[in-house]
Design an enzyme around this catalytic site. Structure first.
Site, PDB file in Angstrom:
ATOM      1  N   ASP A  12       0.853  -1.193   0.000  1.00  0.00           N
ATOM      2  CA  ASP A  12       0.000   0.000   0.000  1.00  0.00           C
ATOM      3  C   ASP A  12       0.888   1.242   0.000  1.00  0.00           C
ATOM      4  O   ASP A  12       1.653   1.475   0.941  1.00  0.00           O
ATOM      5  CB  ASP A  12      -0.885  -0.027   1.246  1.00  0.00           C
ATOM      6  CG  ASP A  12      -2.005   1.000   1.195  1.00  0.00           C
ATOM      7  OD1 ASP A  12      -2.082   1.734   0.197  1.00  0.00           O
ATOM      8  OD2 ASP A  12      -2.794   1.056   2.162  1.00  0.00           O
ATOM      9  N   ASP A 106      -3.301   2.438  -5.862  1.00  0.00           N
ATOM     10  CA  ASP A 106      -2.130   2.480  -4.981  1.00  0.00           C
ATOM     11  C   ASP A 106      -2.041   1.307  -4.015  1.00  0.00           C
ATOM     12  O   ASP A 106      -1.302   1.365  -3.031  1.00  0.00           O
ATOM     13  CB  ASP A 106      -2.134   3.790  -4.182  1.00  0.00           C
ATOM     14  CG  ASP A 106      -3.376   3.944  -3.307  1.00  0.00           C
ATOM     15  OD1 ASP A 106      -4.317   3.140  -3.456  1.00  0.00           O
ATOM     16  OD2 ASP A 106      -3.413   4.881  -2.482  1.00  0.00           O
ATOM     17  N   GLU A 107      -2.739   0.217  -4.306  1.00  0.00           N
ATOM     18  CA  GLU A 107      -2.820  -0.868  -3.325  1.00  0.00           C
ATOM     19  C   GLU A 107      -3.036  -2.196  -4.041  1.00  0.00           C
ATOM     20  O   GLU A 107      -3.804  -2.273  -5.002  1.00  0.00           O
ATOM     21  CB  GLU A 107      -3.994  -0.572  -2.381  1.00  0.00           C
ATOM     22  CG  GLU A 107      -4.206  -1.560  -1.277  1.00  0.00           C
ATOM     23  CD  GLU A 107      -5.423  -1.188  -0.442  1.00  0.00           C
ATOM     24  OE1 GLU A 107      -5.668  -1.863   0.577  1.00  0.00           O
ATOM     25  OE2 GLU A 107      -6.149  -0.219  -0.798  1.00  0.00           O
TER      26      GLU A 107
END
Length: 398
Positions: A12, A106-107
């Site tokens: 993350d 983003d993860e």
């Protein structure tokens, strides 16, 4: 207990949008940064850890965020830069496994079970990825390493910011049992209150309840509570996860009152959504229009069609009909949104016999427009109606 044979990473990026702004604007490093819309009407899309210290959080009204942190620097959303950074980071992930489940820009979850012999233990792989992301993109990420997705997610949360946490199979109870029940997936405020009324506030206390008891109290969700309290999560990392919907919405600096202005906004939104659908190679059969009024009340209207859409004009036509089913025009509008769901592969399904030639022409036209936008950028190719009437100032919400 959960299987010890799997090795799952949850990765993350830390305060992603704000971190990109601090990277690209070195003068912002170490300062509270808020990414979002206008100071008066916008919302917070992301906040740096320096801003979070003051209580600033995503989705908070910008005015409230600036009351909490008056010295914050507000940066506009730059989705093209964030997507480019995300692609670079995910390319690094792909060096270590092809089993990647993207949760957002983003993860992601990575299953590195079959990469251990080549790259070493899971924690070593996570460490290498973190270092390569830092060296090649200037960004930091937090990593969780565990035997399953649920525990890996908890581990990465414990590692934030810019850290690494590993939960070995024999460490599950020591890590999990002291946590509040709100840490478990699916336990929201209502479920937490029901559990608290039963004297259950920590996972260790929940562990003492039988599966049958939890099923009687919570139905099918009781079985999930029983398993998560024991660290059990057999879901695979699914690299073929399908997007459920694609949409876009704008919050406006001034309330919209003119229905013609609202229609032009719907056209702009429909074109943006159509472009994103085609880039993903999908079309959608369910069109939804979202309207937030000046008093912050929200309504949605949807229609499911027999054939999927990916053309902005066709989406716009349905969106206008749905808008007419709301009080827009009679009440001032703060936000408009258009989204497509019930997604399928682009071109799937057979259009009506007499509409097939038109459908094929639209597909060819869309492909030509997409090629022009790829060459000259989105602002270089717009609908004539939008050129004649520039849209009102807005705060984009992707």
């Amino acid at each position: 207990m959960t299987s010890a044979r799997r090795c799952i990473l949850h990765l993350d990026l830390d305060a992603f949008y704000a971190a990109v702004e601090q990277r690209d604007h070195p003068q912002l490093q170490g300062r509270p940064v808020i990414v979002g819309g206008s100071l008066r009407r916008g919302v917070v899309c992301a906040a740096s850890y320096e801003a979070r210290y003051y209580g600033v959080r995503s989705a908070m009204p910008m005015a409230q965020a600036l009351r909490l942190c008056p010295e914050a620097v507000v940066q506009p959303v730059r989705m093209a830069e964030y997507r480019a950074a995300s692609r670079a980071v995910f390319a690094i992930f792909a060096r270590y496994t092809d089993c990647i489940e993207a949760l957002s820009i983003d993860e992601a979850f990575l299953d590195v079970s079959h990469s251990l012999r080549l790259f070493g233990p899971g924690a070593a792989i996570a460490g290498r990825i973190r270092q390569e992301v830092r060296d090649e993109t200037g960004l930091t990420l937090s990593a969780g390493v565990a035997p399953n997705k649920f525990l890996a997610k908890l581990a990465s949360e414990a590692a934030k910011p810019d850290g690494l946490c590993e939960i070995q199979p024999d460490q599950i109870d020591a890590f999990l049992l002291p946590l509040p029940v709100r840490s478990l997936w699916g336990v929201g405020a209502v479920t937490a209150e029901r559990l608290a009324a039963m004297g259950i506030r920590q996972v260790g206390e929940l562990r003492r309840l039988s599966r049958d008891f939890l099923h009687r109290r919570f139905g099918a969700a009781g079985g999930l509570l029983y398993e998560l309290a024991r660290g059990i999560d057999e879901r695979p990392v699914d690299s073929e996860v399908r997007i459920k919907s694609i949409g876009h919405e704008d919050t406006y600096a001034e309330d919209l009152r003119d229905t013609e202005v609202m229609r032009r906004e719907l056209l702009a939104l429909s074109e943006r959504v159509a472009g994103r659908l085609r880039r993903k190679g999908v079309q959608g059969r369910c069109v939804t229009v979202k309207v937030k009024f000046a008093d912050f009340s929200v309504v949605t209207r949807s229609r499911t069609l027999s054939t999927g859409l990916s053309n902005g004009g066709e989406i716009f036509s349905v969106a206008c009909e749905l808008l007419e089913q709301t009080d827009a025009g009679r009440r001032p509008v703060r936000l408009l949104g258009v989204s497509l769901s019930t997604l399928e592969a682009l071109g799937a399904g057979q259009p009506e016999l007499f509409s097939a030639p038109r459908h094929e022409r639209l597909l060819r036209l869309d492909r030509a427009v997409d090629a022009l936008r790829e060459r000259f950028g989105d602002p270089g190719v717009v609908k004539a109606g939008l050129l004649a009437h520039p849209p009102p100032a807005s705060d984009a919400e992707e």
